[in-house]
Design an enzyme around this catalytic site. Structure first.
Site, PDB file in Angstrom:
ATOM      1  N   GLY A   9     -14.672  89.439  12.898  1.00 35.01           N
ATOM      2  CA  GLY A   9     -16.029  88.994  13.150  1.00 35.01           C
ATOM      3  C   GLY A   9     -16.948  89.591  12.110  1.00 35.01           C
ATOM      4  O   GLY A   9     -16.523  90.354  11.248  1.00 35.01           O
ATOM      5  N   THR A  10     -18.226  89.249  12.192  1.00 38.25           N
ATOM      6  CA  THR A  10     -19.187  89.842  11.277  1.00 38.25           C
ATOM      7  C   THR A  10     -19.481  91.275  11.699  1.00 38.25           C
ATOM      8  O   THR A  10     -19.047  91.743  12.753  1.00 38.25           O
ATOM      9  CB  THR A  10     -20.511  89.053  11.290  1.00 38.25           C
ATOM     10  OG1 THR A  10     -21.061  89.110  12.617  1.00 38.25           O
ATOM     11  CG2 THR A  10     -20.295  87.610  10.886  1.00 38.25           C
ATOM     12  N   MET A  11     -20.226  91.970  10.884  1.00 37.80           N
ATOM     13  CA  MET A  11     -20.741  93.261  11.300  1.00 37.80           C
ATOM     14  C   MET A  11     -21.622  93.076  12.528  1.00 37.80           C
ATOM     15  O   MET A  11     -22.196  92.015  12.747  1.00 37.80           O
ATOM     16  CB  MET A  11     -21.558  93.889  10.168  1.00 37.80           C
ATOM     17  CG  MET A  11     -20.731  94.263   8.949  1.00 37.80           C
ATOM     18  SD  MET A  11     -21.735  94.989   7.624  1.00 37.80           S
ATOM     19  CE  MET A  11     -22.731  93.576   7.153  1.00 37.80           C
ATOM     20  N   ASP A  12     -21.683  94.123  13.333  1.00 35.14           N
ATOM     21  CA  ASP A  12     -22.588  94.150  14.489  1.00 35.14           C
ATOM     22  C   ASP A  12     -22.178  93.201  15.606  1.00 35.14           C
ATOM     23  O   ASP A  12     -23.017  92.807  16.419  1.00 35.14           O
ATOM     24  CB  ASP A  12     -24.028  93.834  14.042  1.00 35.14           C
ATOM     25  CG  ASP A  12     -25.067  94.552  14.881  1.00 35.14           C
ATOM     26  OD1 ASP A  12     -24.707  95.559  15.517  1.00 35.14           O
ATOM     27  OD2 ASP A  12     -26.230  94.116  14.907  1.00 35.14           O
ATOM     28  N   GLY A  14     -19.460  93.965  17.667  1.00 36.33           N
ATOM     29  CA  GLY A  14     -18.772  94.718  18.713  1.00 36.33           C
ATOM     30  C   GLY A  14     -17.304  94.979  18.477  1.00 36.33           C
ATOM     31  O   GLY A  14     -16.570  95.262  19.432  1.00 36.33           O
ATOM     32  N   LYS A  15     -16.832  94.940  17.240  1.00 38.32           N
ATOM     33  CA  LYS A  15     -15.406  95.160  16.976  1.00 38.32           C
ATOM     34  C   LYS A  15     -14.964  96.567  17.386  1.00 38.32           C
ATOM     35  O   LYS A  15     -13.966  96.730  18.073  1.00 38.32           O
ATOM     36  CB  LYS A  15     -15.100  94.940  15.487  1.00 38.32           C
ATOM     37  CG  LYS A  15     -15.342  93.531  15.002  1.00 38.32           C
ATOM     38  CD  LYS A  15     -15.012  93.373  13.523  1.00 38.32           C
ATOM     39  CE  LYS A  15     -15.824  94.293  12.648  1.00 38.32           C
ATOM     40  NZ  LYS A  15     -17.298  94.050  12.768  1.00 38.32           N
ATOM     41  N   GLU A  87     -11.643  99.195  11.109  1.00 37.16           N
ATOM     42  CA  GLU A  87     -12.066  99.037   9.711  1.00 37.16           C
ATOM     43  C   GLU A  87     -10.877  98.595   8.844  1.00 37.16           C
ATOM     44  O   GLU A  87     -10.696  99.047   7.710  1.00 37.16           O
ATOM     45  CB  GLU A  87     -12.674 100.335   9.164  1.00 37.16           C
ATOM     46  CG  GLU A  87     -13.812 100.906   9.989  1.00 37.16           C
ATOM     47  CD  GLU A  87     -15.067 100.042   9.993  1.00 37.16           C
ATOM     48  OE1 GLU A  87     -15.094  99.012   9.292  1.00 37.16           O
ATOM     49  OE2 GLU A  87     -16.028 100.408  10.694  1.00 37.16           O
ATOM     50  N   ALA A  88     -10.099  97.682   9.392  1.00 40.10           N
ATOM     51  CA  ALA A  88      -8.852  97.270   8.742  1.00 40.10           C
ATOM     52  C   ALA A  88      -9.091  96.541   7.434  1.00 40.10           C
ATOM     53  O   ALA A  88      -8.175  96.440   6.605  1.00 40.10           O
ATOM     54  CB  ALA A  88      -8.033  96.391   9.694  1.00 40.10           C
ATOM     55  N   GLN A  89     -10.297  96.042   7.228  1.00 41.82           N
ATOM     56  CA  GLN A  89     -10.590  95.366   5.957  1.00 41.82           C
ATOM     57  C   GLN A  89     -10.474  96.322   4.774  1.00 41.82           C
ATOM     58  O   GLN A  89     -10.268  95.897   3.633  1.00 41.82           O
ATOM     59  CB  GLN A  89     -11.978  94.726   5.975  1.00 41.82           C
ATOM     60  CG  GLN A  89     -13.153  95.691   5.905  1.00 41.82           C
ATOM     61  CD  GLN A  89     -13.568  96.204   7.264  1.00 41.82           C
ATOM     62  OE1 GLN A  89     -12.905  95.951   8.266  1.00 41.82           O
ATOM     63  NE2 GLN A  89     -14.680  96.923   7.314  1.00 41.82           N
TER      64      GLN A  89
END
EC number: 2.7.1.21
Length: 215
Positions: A9-12, A14-15, A87-89
């Site tokens: 998902g995008t930042m912010d 809830g990941k 933060e798997a990216q």
């Protein structure tokens, strides 16, 4: 069957909160997990959410063999019923391959969390490899919103509130940080126009037409 699941998902959106929820639910049932993270906003060796929740994690280093780490952990009497990678990216593609091997050879579920594209709308190498290898890709349903109220689909890097499109792919900052380097989620239209909340506010404060007086 164990799975490699990529929550994106995008930042912010809830990941990290979901990662912490998965950890809480499983640990409450007596399961033990290993948490990997990289460049978390709370500092080295931490998994945190913007809601203020935080837990300890293993800080992944460059060139680190994640499969080898887990094999050593288990061989030394440690326990691992599942793996979380936040933060798997920021992980290298080879490290994503190692997480897939954890699923296939060690029989552990791996839950990876990360954003798919960078501030230039280009795939992170780690996220690209996850899309290629994951058993499932789950797009998080908690929608982050652009300043205009539309669904945010793109991540923007800002300096002093203004969007930038050049620079290193990985620079750690925070969402809606006005000073220095920050990040903001935008809809595609405003990402294309490079219009952040700060620049939109400045434009709104500027008169569109100069006042004219009659001769």
């Amino acid at each position: 069957m164990p799975e490699l699941v990529f929550f994106s998902g995008t930042m912010d959106c809830g990941k990290s909160t979901l990662a912490l929820q998965i950890e809480h639910n499983r640990s409450a049932r007596g399961l033990a997990g290993v948490i990997f993270t990289r460049d978390d906003r709370a500092g080295e060796g931490k998994l945190s959410s913007r809601l203020g929740l935080v837990t300890d994690a293993v800080e992944v280093e460059d060139e680190q063999d994640l499969y080898g780490y887990l094999v050593d952990h288990l061989s030394q009497g440690g326990r691992a019923d599942y793996v979380i990678a936040d933060e798997a990216q920021f992980l290298a593609p080879v490290q994503i391959d190692q997480l897939a091997r954890v699923v296939d050879d060690l029989g552990l579920d791996v839950y990876a969390f990360g954003i798919t594209t960078d501030f230039r709308s280009k795939l992170f190498p780690g996220s690209q490899r996850l899309v290629e290898l994951a058993d499932r890709v789950e797009v998080l349903q908690v929608e982050a919103l652009c300043w205009c109220g539309a669904r945010a689909t793109h991540n923007a890097r800002t300096i002093g509130g203004e969007m930038v499109v050049e620079g290193a792919q990985v620079v750690v900052g925070d969402v809606n940080q006005a000073e220095a380097i920050g990040y903001e989620v935008l809809c595609r239209r405003h990402h294309r126009r490079r219009m952040t909340s700060a620049t939109a506010r400045a434009a709104a404060l500027s008169p569109d037409v100069l006042p004219m007086t009659s001769a």
